[in-house]
Design a protein around this motif. Sequence first.
Motif, PDB file in Angstrom:
ATOM      1  N   ARG A 378      48.147  56.200  40.691  1.00 39.06           N
ATOM      2  CA  ARG A 378      47.684  55.317  41.755  1.00 39.06           C
ATOM      3  C   ARG A 378      46.317  54.723  41.415  1.00 39.06           C
ATOM      4  O   ARG A 378      46.037  53.558  41.712  1.00 39.06           O
ATOM      5  CB  ARG A 378      47.636  56.080  43.078  1.00 39.06           C
ATOM      6  N   GLN A 379      45.450  55.516  40.787  1.00 38.49           N
ATOM      7  CA  GLN A 379      44.145  54.995  40.365  1.00 38.49           C
ATOM      8  C   GLN A 379      44.334  53.855  39.359  1.00 38.49           C
ATOM      9  O   GLN A 379      43.667  52.815  39.439  1.00 38.49           O
ATOM     10  CB  GLN A 379      43.324  56.117  39.721  1.00 38.49           C
ATOM     11  N   LEU A 380      45.254  54.060  38.410  1.00 41.66           N
ATOM     12  CA  LEU A 380      45.512  53.016  37.418  1.00 41.66           C
ATOM     13  C   LEU A 380      46.106  51.775  38.078  1.00 41.66           C
ATOM     14  O   LEU A 380      45.698  50.644  37.775  1.00 41.66           O
ATOM     15  CB  LEU A 380      46.474  53.549  36.344  1.00 41.66           C
ATOM     16  N   PHE A 381      47.061  51.972  38.978  1.00 40.30           N
ATOM     17  CA  PHE A 381      47.708  50.849  39.651  1.00 40.30           C
ATOM     18  C   PHE A 381      46.683  49.991  40.383  1.00 40.30           C
ATOM     19  O   PHE A 381      46.683  48.756  40.286  1.00 40.30           O
ATOM     20  CB  PHE A 381      48.753  51.389  40.622  1.00 40.30           C
ATOM     21  N   LEU A 382      45.755  50.624  41.102  1.00 42.45           N
ATOM     22  CA  LEU A 382      44.724  49.889  41.829  1.00 42.45           C
ATOM     23  C   LEU A 382      43.743  49.214  40.870  1.00 42.45           C
ATOM     24  O   LEU A 382      43.274  48.098  41.127  1.00 42.45           O
ATOM     25  CB  LEU A 382      43.982  50.836  42.770  1.00 42.45           C
ATOM     26  N   THR A 383      43.434  49.871  39.768  1.00 43.17           N
ATOM     27  CA  THR A 383      42.512  49.289  38.799  1.00 43.17           C
ATOM     28  C   THR A 383      43.092  48.023  38.189  1.00 43.17           C
ATOM     29  O   THR A 383      42.363  47.056  37.922  1.00 43.17           O
ATOM     30  CB  THR A 383      42.190  50.315  37.694  1.00 43.17           C
ATOM     31  N   ILE A 384      44.400  48.002  37.950  1.00 41.87           N
ATOM     32  CA  ILE A 384      45.050  46.810  37.398  1.00 41.87           C
ATOM     33  C   ILE A 384      44.768  45.600  38.294  1.00 41.87           C
ATOM     34  O   ILE A 384      44.381  44.522  37.822  1.00 41.87           O
ATOM     35  CB  ILE A 384      46.568  47.036  37.250  1.00 41.87           C
ATOM     36  N   GLY A 385      44.939  45.778  39.599  1.00 38.64           N
ATOM     37  CA  GLY A 385      44.677  44.681  40.529  1.00 38.64           C
ATOM     38  C   GLY A 385      43.224  44.291  40.577  1.00 38.64           C
ATOM     39  O   GLY A 385      42.880  43.098  40.606  1.00 38.64           O
ATOM     40  N   GLU A 387      40.866  44.664  38.264  1.00 37.84           N
ATOM     41  CA  GLU A 387      40.368  44.065  37.022  1.00 37.84           C
ATOM     42  C   GLU A 387      40.986  42.698  36.744  1.00 37.84           C
ATOM     43  O   GLU A 387      40.331  41.823  36.187  1.00 37.84           O
ATOM     44  CB  GLU A 387      40.656  45.006  35.846  1.00 37.84           C
ATOM     45  N   MET A 388      42.233  42.528  37.117  1.00 34.75           N
ATOM     46  CA  MET A 388      42.932  41.288  36.760  1.00 34.75           C
ATOM     47  C   MET A 388      42.906  40.243  37.871  1.00 34.75           C
ATOM     48  O   MET A 388      43.291  39.098  37.653  1.00 34.75           O
ATOM     49  CB  MET A 388      44.392  41.595  36.399  1.00 34.75           C
ATOM     50  N   ASP A 389      42.491  40.617  39.063  1.00 38.50           N
ATOM     51  CA  ASP A 389      42.450  39.691  40.189  1.00 38.50           C
ATOM     52  C   ASP A 389      41.161  39.935  40.959  1.00 38.50           C
ATOM     53  O   ASP A 389      41.161  40.449  42.070  1.00 38.50           O
ATOM     54  CB  ASP A 389      43.679  39.894  41.081  1.00 38.50           C
ATOM     55  N   ARG A 390      40.068  39.590  40.339  1.00 38.45           N
ATOM     56  CA  ARG A 390      38.757  39.878  40.913  1.00 38.45           C
ATOM     57  C   ARG A 390      38.537  39.064  42.188  1.00 38.45           C
ATOM     58  O   ARG A 390      39.082  37.984  42.348  1.00 38.45           O
ATOM     59  CB  ARG A 390      37.651  39.562  39.896  1.00 38.45           C
ATOM     60  N   GLY A 391      37.726  39.595  43.056  1.00 35.70           N
ATOM     61  CA  GLY A 391      37.432  38.875  44.284  1.00 35.70           C
ATOM     62  C   GLY A 391      37.397  39.755  45.500  1.00 35.70           C
ATOM     63  O   GLY A 391      37.479  39.277  46.624  1.00 35.70           O
ATOM     64  N   GLY A 392      37.262  41.040  45.295  1.00 32.20           N
ATOM     65  CA  GLY A 392      37.208  41.941  46.436  1.00 32.20           C
ATOM     66  C   GLY A 392      37.618  43.334  46.018  1.00 32.20           C
ATOM     67  O   GLY A 392      37.981  43.576  44.860  1.00 32.20           O
ATOM     68  N   ARG A 398      46.976  43.526  46.136  1.00 35.57           N
ATOM     69  CA  ARG A 398      46.482  42.784  44.978  1.00 35.57           C
ATOM     70  C   ARG A 398      47.175  43.277  43.703  1.00 35.57           C
ATOM     71  O   ARG A 398      47.582  42.479  42.845  1.00 35.57           O
ATOM     72  CB  ARG A 398      44.971  42.955  44.871  1.00 35.57           C
ATOM     73  N   SER A 399      47.347  44.583  43.581  1.00 31.39           N
ATOM     74  CA  SER A 399      47.984  45.133  42.387  1.00 31.39           C
ATOM     75  C   SER A 399      49.457  44.742  42.303  1.00 31.39           C
ATOM     76  O   SER A 399      49.964  44.452  41.214  1.00 31.39           O
ATOM     77  CB  SER A 399      47.840  46.660  42.386  1.00 31.39           C
ATOM     78  N   ILE A 400      50.137  44.725  43.429  1.00 28.37           N
ATOM     79  CA  ILE A 400      51.545  44.319  43.439  1.00 28.37           C
ATOM     80  C   ILE A 400      51.694  42.898  42.932  1.00 28.37           C
ATOM     81  O   ILE A 400      52.562  42.596  42.099  1.00 28.37           O
ATOM     82  CB  ILE A 400      52.139  44.473  44.854  1.00 28.37           C
ATOM     83  N   ARG A 401      50.831  42.008  43.394  1.00 28.08           N
ATOM     84  CA  ARG A 401      50.909  40.607  42.958  1.00 28.08           C
ATOM     85  C   ARG A 401      50.634  40.476  41.462  1.00 28.08           C
ATOM     86  O   ARG A 401      51.304  39.716  40.761  1.00 28.08           O
ATOM     87  CB  ARG A 401      49.926  39.758  43.763  1.00 28.08           C
ATOM     88  N   LEU A 417      63.092  44.564  42.707  1.00 33.88           N
ATOM     89  CA  LEU A 417      61.944  45.461  42.548  1.00 33.88           C
ATOM     90  C   LEU A 417      61.129  45.533  43.829  1.00 33.88           C
ATOM     91  O   LEU A 417      60.783  44.511  44.420  1.00 33.88           O
ATOM     92  CB  LEU A 417      61.058  44.968  41.405  1.00 33.88           C
ATOM     93  N   VAL A 418      60.811  46.743  44.253  1.00 34.26           N
ATOM     94  CA  VAL A 418      59.904  46.964  45.380  1.00 34.26           C
ATOM     95  C   VAL A 418      58.807  47.907  44.902  1.00 34.26           C
ATOM     96  O   VAL A 418      59.070  49.058  44.549  1.00 34.26           O
ATOM     97  CB  VAL A 418      60.627  47.576  46.598  1.00 34.26           C
ATOM     98  N   LEU A 419      57.576  47.414  44.863  1.00 37.63           N
ATOM     99  CA  LEU A 419      56.418  48.218  44.490  1.00 37.63           C
ATOM    100  C   LEU A 419      55.681  48.655  45.747  1.00 37.63           C
ATOM    101  O   LEU A 419      55.571  47.890  46.698  1.00 37.63           O
ATOM    102  CB  LEU A 419      55.475  47.411  43.598  1.00 37.63           C
ATOM    103  N   ASP A 420      55.186  49.872  45.710  1.00 37.18           N
ATOM    104  CA  ASP A 420      54.425  50.387  46.845  1.00 37.18           C
ATOM    105  C   ASP A 420      53.061  50.868  46.362  1.00 37.18           C
ATOM    106  O   ASP A 420      52.055  50.200  46.565  1.00 37.18           O
ATOM    107  CB  ASP A 420      55.207  51.514  47.530  1.00 37.18           C
ATOM    108  N   ASN A 421      53.031  52.018  45.693  1.00 34.03           N
ATOM    109  CA  ASN A 421      51.747  52.515  45.199  1.00 34.03           C
ATOM    110  C   ASN A 421      51.728  52.730  43.689  1.00 34.03           C
ATOM    111  O   ASN A 421      50.728  53.167  43.142  1.00 34.03           O
ATOM    112  CB  ASN A 421      51.352  53.811  45.917  1.00 34.03           C
ATOM    113  N   GLY A 422      52.837  52.439  43.026  1.00 37.07           N
ATOM    114  CA  GLY A 422      52.885  52.515  41.573  1.00 37.07           C
ATOM    115  C   GLY A 422      53.108  53.888  40.994  1.00 37.07           C
ATOM    116  O   GLY A 422      53.247  54.028  39.778  1.00 37.07           O
ATOM    117  N   SER A 423      53.181  54.920  41.832  1.00 36.67           N
ATOM    118  CA  SER A 423      53.357  56.283  41.319  1.00 36.67           C
ATOM    119  C   SER A 423      54.771  56.802  41.485  1.00 36.67           C
ATOM    120  O   SER A 423      55.148  57.793  40.852  1.00 36.67           O
ATOM    121  CB  SER A 423      52.401  57.238  42.042  1.00 36.67           C
TER     122      SER A 423
END
Length: 533
Positions: A378-385, A387-392, A398-401, A417-423
């Motif tokens: 979950r930490q990695l999933f949130l970090t992806i969003g 780092e790649m979609d800065r602005g908040g 954000r990570s799903i998008r 595909l349905v993403l929720d928390n990535g874990s």
Amino acid sequence: MAAMPRTIAAPTASRPGALLRCLSPLLSPILAAVLLAGGPAPTPAQAKAPAKTVKAAKAAKAATAAKTAADPALVSAGVPTPVAAALRRAGVPASAASFYVVRLGAGTARASWNAQQPMNPASTMKLVTTFAGLQLLGPDYRWQTSLYADAQPGFDGTVNGNVYLRGHGDPKLVPEEMAKLVAKARAGGATGINGDLVLDRSYFADGLDGNGTIDGEVQRAYNVGPDALLYAFKTLSFTLTPDPASQTVAVSVTPELAQLKLDNRLTLTNGRCGDWQSSASPSVLPQADGTVLASFSGDYASDCGEHVLNIATLSHAEFTWGGFVAEWQRAGGRFAHMPALRSGKVPRGAVLLARHYGLPLADIVRDINKFSNNVMARQLFLTIGAEMDRGGPASTGRSIRVVQRWLARQGLDMPGLVLDNGSGLSREERISAYDMARLLQQAAASNVGPVLIDSLPVLGVDGTLRNRLTRANAAGNGYLKTGTLADVRALAGYVDAADGGRYVVVSMINHPNAAQALEAHDALLQWVYRGAP
């Protein structure tokens, strides 16, 4: 000349039976049956029983065959008969299972059943998260954790004012890593703190665990939620060690928290171990003086040996505050007074005391997949969003998008595909076996393929597969992520077959009897190892 002695032929096995059959018309039915069968004489009632017994045996055999027979639809789809039969024995209908097996690089599947149906993948969803992370962030990406202060340390090393601990979501900020941050601050001249400790956790949005846990087990380590300042997985590990010589039970704990105190009143007893956990689990409660008391009481049998008890307790802020203060004191750092716990953001003009970079993503991905660590995923999933979609602050939305856009660029559009928390620790997440297989084929061909494959549990060797098929020929030849929920059993990854080919294997079972269907997955892996004949 003396006459030659007459040779008498030895009776053959068939002759006594033939003789009895000739004599049977002269014997009673019961006696004839005894002589022919070579057993004790049955009663008159037993003499009438064979017809009924044979009929019952045939019915039982037919019932057993029906129960274990392979579903012909599965077999016709290429699913091997032992796999289909194991599903039937487990009470799992074909509609609740999906399979997709394809040789790497081939265009036609060796087995495909229900493969387009989106299923709950449980922890195999971590494959999507870790592959995305490796490609988007890079295997060498490192999280940073920083320590700031209101002012530079004085001539005596004292920081007059608050210090600020700012996190960026490091999944493995454990005591060893916190100690490195503290050592850098002290090497830079800070030896004392005369102020409070302010935790800046703003990199992640608030309310990421608004829906609570999946099963209500709030103190289980697998249910720990993400946080920008996740420290030691927010989990206390108590080790209980019996010492028969002193007739005591030693209790130790990691990580060390400044406010945590132990009250050990365990009594060592003889006899069977039994349910050691229910009698030895501590109560962990805050006290009026600001400390937190972990109290152990009750009996602990010496037969139990050493055990480790993991408890996720306290808030993220309390846990991180206690960890930093303990590490600062352990390193010889001083406090003018015990710092208060505060939350806030690092102010403009704050002085950087130290910055620590955590372990590289390649190492983190290995931990996530080998041991199916939910909070690290979950930490990695949130970090992806973030780092790649800065602005908040980082958020699941954000990570799903970001992940969906990345999949589209890969040519991996996945409408189901349905993403929720990535874990995968979710009742909502969905992916089809076919789409998961496409992802795995793409991953194997990518520049990060070797890193991802190396991160997977090895069948019969390590991680979550260390106890599976340990004596089978397939052991050591499967690299697979497993997935487990109350009504889900899943696996996805790669199998190196005896014929030298590498196969992508995906299977998901969504059914209340899923736990009984592991035999089906084991049979599938052995079949693939034999080259999916």
